[in-house]
Scaffold this active site. Sequence first.
Site, PDB file in Angstrom:
ATOM      1  N   ARG A   1      -9.096  -0.425   4.568  1.00 51.84           N
ATOM      2  CA  ARG A   1      -8.354   0.759   3.841  1.00 51.84           C
ATOM      3  C   ARG A   1      -6.869   0.260   3.741  1.00 51.84           C
ATOM      4  O   ARG A   1      -6.406   0.789   2.503  1.00 51.84           O
ATOM      5  CB  ARG A   1      -8.287   1.793   5.062  1.00 51.84           C
ATOM      6  CG  ARG A   1      -9.289   2.814   5.114  1.00 51.84           C
ATOM      7  CD  ARG A   1      -8.984   3.998   5.815  1.00 51.84           C
ATOM      8  NE  ARG A   1      -7.865   4.564   5.483  1.00 51.84           N
ATOM      9  CZ  ARG A   1      -7.224   5.647   5.909  1.00 51.84           C
ATOM     10  NH1 ARG A   1      -7.529   6.151   7.043  1.00 51.84           N
ATOM     11  NH2 ARG A   1      -5.999   6.133   5.324  1.00 51.84           N
TER      12      ARG A   1
ATOM     13  N   CYS B   1      -5.189  12.045  12.600  1.00 51.51           N
ATOM     14  CA  CYS B   1      -6.041  10.960  12.643  1.00 51.51           C
ATOM     15  C   CYS B   1      -5.815  10.250  14.125  1.00 51.51           C
ATOM     16  O   CYS B   1      -5.125  10.877  15.010  1.00 51.51           O
ATOM     17  CB  CYS B   1      -5.407   9.894  11.484  1.00 51.51           C
ATOM     18  SG  CYS B   1      -3.847   9.460  12.090  1.00 51.51           S
TER      19      CYS B   1
ATOM     20  N   LYS C   1       0.916  -1.090  -0.013  1.00 45.86           N
ATOM     21  CA  LYS C   1       0.037  -0.084  -0.055  1.00 45.86           C
ATOM     22  C   LYS C   1       0.915   1.202   0.178  1.00 45.86           C
ATOM     23  O   LYS C   1       0.587   2.256  -0.969  1.00 45.86           O
ATOM     24  CB  LYS C   1      -0.964   0.124   1.263  1.00 45.86           C
ATOM     25  CG  LYS C   1      -1.397   1.321   1.544  1.00 45.86           C
ATOM     26  CD  LYS C   1      -2.273   1.261   2.631  1.00 45.86           C
ATOM     27  CE  LYS C   1      -1.770   1.395   4.100  1.00 45.86           C
ATOM     28  NZ  LYS C   1      -1.375   2.951   4.238  1.00 45.86           N
ATOM     29  N   ASN C   2       1.781   1.226   0.928  1.00 48.83           N
ATOM     30  CA  ASN C   2       2.709   2.500   1.092  1.00 48.83           C
ATOM     31  C   ASN C   2       3.841   2.698   0.110  1.00 48.83           C
ATOM     32  O   ASN C   2       4.445   3.741   0.066  1.00 48.83           O
ATOM     33  CB  ASN C   2       3.198   2.392   2.454  1.00 48.83           C
ATOM     34  CG  ASN C   2       2.076   2.638   3.598  1.00 48.83           C
ATOM     35  OD1 ASN C   2       1.149   3.018   3.063  1.00 48.83           O
ATOM     36  ND2 ASN C   2       2.483   2.464   4.823  1.00 48.83           N
TER      37      ASN C   2
ATOM     38  N   ARG D   1       0.049  14.495  12.980  1.00 47.95           N
ATOM     39  CA  ARG D   1       0.511  14.241  11.583  1.00 47.95           C
ATOM     40  C   ARG D   1       0.563  15.453  10.793  1.00 47.95           C
ATOM     41  O   ARG D   1      -0.257  15.333   9.808  1.00 47.95           O
ATOM     42  CB  ARG D   1      -0.247  13.107  11.116  1.00 47.95           C
ATOM     43  CG  ARG D   1      -0.084  11.729  11.781  1.00 47.95           C
ATOM     44  CD  ARG D   1      -0.695  10.618  11.324  1.00 47.95           C
ATOM     45  NE  ARG D   1      -0.039  10.357  10.073  1.00 47.95           N
ATOM     46  CZ  ARG D   1      -0.260   9.267   9.342  1.00 47.95           C
ATOM     47  NH1 ARG D   1      -1.446   8.727   9.611  1.00 47.95           N
ATOM     48  NH2 ARG D   1       0.371   8.595   8.659  1.00 47.95           N
ATOM     49  N   PRO D   2       1.355  16.310  10.976  1.00 52.14           N
ATOM     50  CA  PRO D   2       1.260  17.689  10.295  1.00 52.14           C
ATOM     51  C   PRO D   2       2.355  17.348   9.036  1.00 52.14           C
ATOM     52  O   PRO D   2       2.906  16.358   9.048  1.00 52.14           O
ATOM     53  CB  PRO D   2       2.065  18.726  11.221  1.00 52.14           C
ATOM     54  CG  PRO D   2       2.731  17.955  12.179  1.00 52.14           C
ATOM     55  CD  PRO D   2       2.083  16.403  12.215  1.00 52.14           C
TER      56      PRO D   2
ATOM     57  N   ASP E   1       4.328  19.973   8.056  1.00 53.95           N
ATOM     58  CA  ASP E   1       4.858  21.215   8.257  1.00 53.95           C
ATOM     59  C   ASP E   1       6.202  21.112   7.318  1.00 53.95           C
ATOM     60  O   ASP E   1       7.069  21.855   6.654  1.00 53.95           O
ATOM     61  CB  ASP E   1       5.444  21.722   9.544  1.00 53.95           C
ATOM     62  CG  ASP E   1       5.727  20.666  10.585  1.00 53.95           C
ATOM     63  OD1 ASP E   1       5.282  19.473  10.503  1.00 53.95           O
ATOM     64  OD2 ASP E   1       7.025  20.968  11.185  1.00 53.95           O
TER      65      ASP E   1
ATOM     66  N   ARG F   1      -4.748  10.715   4.417  1.00 52.35           N
ATOM     67  CA  ARG F   1      -4.033  11.697   4.578  1.00 52.35           C
ATOM     68  C   ARG F   1      -2.888  11.933   3.517  1.00 52.35           C
ATOM     69  O   ARG F   1      -2.235  12.646   3.234  1.00 52.35           O
ATOM     70  CB  ARG F   1      -3.263  11.528   5.885  1.00 52.35           C
ATOM     71  CG  ARG F   1      -3.911  11.572   7.075  1.00 52.35           C
ATOM     72  CD  ARG F   1      -3.172  11.391   8.163  1.00 52.35           C
ATOM     73  NE  ARG F   1      -2.144  12.508   8.260  1.00 52.35           N
ATOM     74  CZ  ARG F   1      -0.904  12.699   7.746  1.00 52.35           C
ATOM     75  NH1 ARG F   1      -0.490  11.582   7.135  1.00 52.35           N
ATOM     76  NH2 ARG F   1      -0.165  13.605   8.063  1.00 52.35           N
TER      77      ARG F   1
ATOM     78  N   ASP G   1       4.725   0.524  11.919  1.00 50.83           N
ATOM     79  CA  ASP G   1       3.597   0.062  11.293  1.00 50.83           C
ATOM     80  C   ASP G   1       3.452  -1.663  11.917  1.00 50.83           C
ATOM     81  O   ASP G   1       2.258  -2.071  11.526  1.00 50.83           O
ATOM     82  CB  ASP G   1       3.448  -0.093  10.057  1.00 50.83           C
ATOM     83  CG  ASP G   1       3.172   1.320   9.446  1.00 50.83           C
ATOM     84  OD1 ASP G   1       3.590   1.605   8.055  1.00 50.83           O
ATOM     85  OD2 ASP G   1       2.950   2.390  10.378  1.00 50.83           O
TER      86      ASP G   1
HETATM   87  C1  EPZ Z   1       4.060   6.894   6.489  1.00 48.16           C
HETATM   88  O1  EPZ Z   1       3.390   7.719   6.928  1.00 48.16           O
HETATM   89  C2  EPZ Z   1       3.222   5.851   6.098  1.00 48.16           C
HETATM   90  N1  EPZ Z   1       2.236   6.172   5.291  1.00 48.16           N
HETATM   91  C3  EPZ Z   1       2.859   5.400   7.729  1.00 48.16           C
HETATM   92  O2  EPZ Z   1       2.045   4.281   7.583  1.00 48.16           O
HETATM   93  C4  EPZ Z   1       3.993   5.058   8.741  1.00 48.16           C
HETATM   94  O3  EPZ Z   1       3.500   4.686   9.919  1.00 48.16           O
HETATM   95  C5  EPZ Z   1       5.069   6.207   8.508  1.00 48.16           C
HETATM   96  O4  EPZ Z   1       5.192   6.814   7.327  1.00 48.16           O
HETATM   97  C6  EPZ Z   1       6.137   6.001   9.337  1.00 48.16           C
HETATM   98  O5  EPZ Z   1       6.854   4.958   8.975  1.00 48.16           O
HETATM   99  C7  EPZ Z   1       2.427   6.109   3.939  1.00 48.16           C
HETATM  100  O6  EPZ Z   1       3.459   5.911   3.549  1.00 48.16           O
HETATM  101  C8  EPZ Z   1       1.068   6.351   2.951  1.00 48.16           C
HETATM  102  P1  EPZ Z   1       6.213  10.444   8.847  1.00 48.16           P
HETATM  103  P2  EPZ Z   1       4.087   9.444   7.088  1.00 48.16           P
HETATM  104  O7  EPZ Z   1       6.045  11.590   7.734  1.00 48.16           O
HETATM  105  O8  EPZ Z   1       4.813   9.740   5.885  1.00 48.16           O
HETATM  106  C9  EPZ Z   1       6.016  13.750  12.121  1.00 48.16           C
HETATM  107  C10 EPZ Z   1       0.007   2.651   7.893  1.00 48.16           C
HETATM  108  O9  EPZ Z   1      -0.468   2.182   8.676  1.00 48.16           O
HETATM  109  N2  EPZ Z   1       5.991  14.665  10.831  1.00 48.16           N
HETATM  110  O10 EPZ Z   1       7.241   9.565   8.369  1.00 48.16           O
HETATM  111  O11 EPZ Z   1       2.722  10.649   7.300  1.00 48.16           O
HETATM  112  C11 EPZ Z   1       4.624  12.968  12.107  1.00 48.16           C
HETATM  113  O12 EPZ Z   1       3.642  13.326  12.683  1.00 48.16           O
HETATM  114  C12 EPZ Z   1       0.619   4.275   7.856  1.00 48.16           C
HETATM  115  O13 EPZ Z   1       0.188   2.284   6.760  1.00 48.16           O
HETATM  116  C13 EPZ Z   1       5.924  16.123  11.247  1.00 48.16           C
HETATM  117  O14 EPZ Z   1       5.832  16.317  12.321  1.00 48.16           O
HETATM  118  O15 EPZ Z   1       4.715   9.522   8.502  1.00 48.16           O
HETATM  119  C14 EPZ Z   1       5.203  11.461  12.698  1.00 48.16           C
HETATM  120  O16 EPZ Z   1       5.340  11.865  14.421  1.00 48.16           O
HETATM  121  C15 EPZ Z   1       0.576   5.142   9.071  1.00 48.16           C
HETATM  122  N3  EPZ Z   1       5.958  16.959  10.185  1.00 48.16           N
HETATM  123  C16 EPZ Z   1       6.633  11.388  12.120  1.00 48.16           C
HETATM  124  O17 EPZ Z   1       6.967  12.708  11.726  1.00 48.16           O
HETATM  125  C17 EPZ Z   1       5.938  16.480   8.830  1.00 48.16           C
HETATM  126  O18 EPZ Z   1       5.943  17.440   8.069  1.00 48.16           O
HETATM  127  C18 EPZ Z   1       6.801  10.345  11.275  1.00 48.16           C
HETATM  128  O19 EPZ Z   1       6.078  10.744  10.078  1.00 48.16           O
HETATM  129  C19 EPZ Z   1       5.756  15.345   8.566  1.00 48.16           C
HETATM  130  C20 EPZ Z   1       5.889  14.397   9.618  1.00 48.16           C
END
Ligand code: EPZ
Length: 427
Positions: free
Chosen positions: A406, A122, A22-23, A127-128, A130, A98, A314
Amino acid sequence: MDKLTIEGGSKLSGRVRVSGAKNAALPLMAASILADGPVTLRNLPRLGDLRTMGLLLGHMGGRVDPFWEGEGDGHAAILDMGALSLPEAPHEMVKTMRASALVLGPLLARHGRAQVSLPGGCAIGVRPIDMHLKALREMGAGFDLSGGDIVAKAPKGGLKGASLRFDTVTVTGTENIMMAAVLAKGRTVIANAAREPEVTDTGRALVAMGAAIEGLGTDVITVEGRDSLSGCEHSVMADRIEAGTLMAAAVTSGGDVTLEGAPLGALDAVREKFAEAGALISEGRDGSLRVSAPGGRLKPTDVTTLPHPGFPTDMQAQFMAMMTLADGASIVTETIFENRFMHVSELRRLGADISLEGRSAVVKGVPGLSGAPLTASDLRASASLLVAALAAKGKSELFRVYHLDRGYDRLDEKLNRLGASIVRGKG
Ligand code: EPZ
């Protein structure tokens, strides 16, 4: 709304094929926006989030077929974004997924503008995005926030290459910037880049489209901007999280299961933790992965989630479900998301003994679990509850199964083919 009724106690056994990731499929579908010609994706899993992404690309004026027509077993789609006329991702679509934010970079790179609803949080955290926006700003993009939408514009001559560093690792942030950079003017260096295999899979498809990318799989990714990209054909990598989830179900049920097509090179941290817990794991000559439970109870095993190549967040909920039956106490520490223990209260309803201390959960193994009604809160929590319910004595009902659908390609059907007793009904 669907529910699953699970009769626990069966030891899973047999062979099951792991679906596409999926990812990886989500960024790959977004990447089709960048191409001058059609992109064919194979080995796509049939699951809710990809249908949503397909509908979003269609909303923009792109063509995605035939993947979502009919109920066939199709796992391929041809994505042609040549006629894309509406570079926007509206709230009603983004709120359900998202990952829609992944269209931001490609739209800015290819069309110079984008209007994307700011993704809400969520269940697992705020999950910003920024870091995505900060990096795009450094590439020359300008943003206004209006009515909850990000209205983004690239500079007249297009995005410019930049030397960037993410404060903390972000998976879709790395993918978004990589996709913005492939058509930018000049070189982009992304330091502290995500090393997740799905980022690498996306990068490989971009290279097949004509992009110039170095450093995939490392924490420094360098992109030389190109004037245009062609279409390509790409087979989506196998889903390491679905593989890990099936491994957890096999071991927790006391079974013996062989996974076909699992991404062996992307599962090291998961395999190490399963082995530490006493699971027996072996690779077949055909690239299959056989996973079986030890004779006695599992060994208590501590785990801390980290960016790849560390133990994946995950898989945290599913591994916790397994540890509820271990012979002792395990400490599960979640470092990526601030609220990813929603499954704990539901696991307790099955008789699990878990206490929370900040970002850690102390899981004291119990001799057995017993069935109960359960409510899913997010994707991986629902998988965790399913794993535990399969091992619990008696009947469990899992409500709000749309969370599971999903992110998994008919997981209940896969488990039933391995001997589980799961009935899908209205709940
Ligand atoms: C990806 O989400 C995956 N989703 C998530 O899988 C996975 O848990 C996550 O990476 C971590 O491995 C997809 O690939 C579609 P991050 P992502 O940006 O990219 C913070 C599932 O179950 N952050 O690596 O959204 C964020 O809040 C899903 O399949 C900021 O603060 O995760 C988190 O605490 C759930 N600002 C951390 O960083 C930003 O601009 C890691 O988030 C971006 C992220």
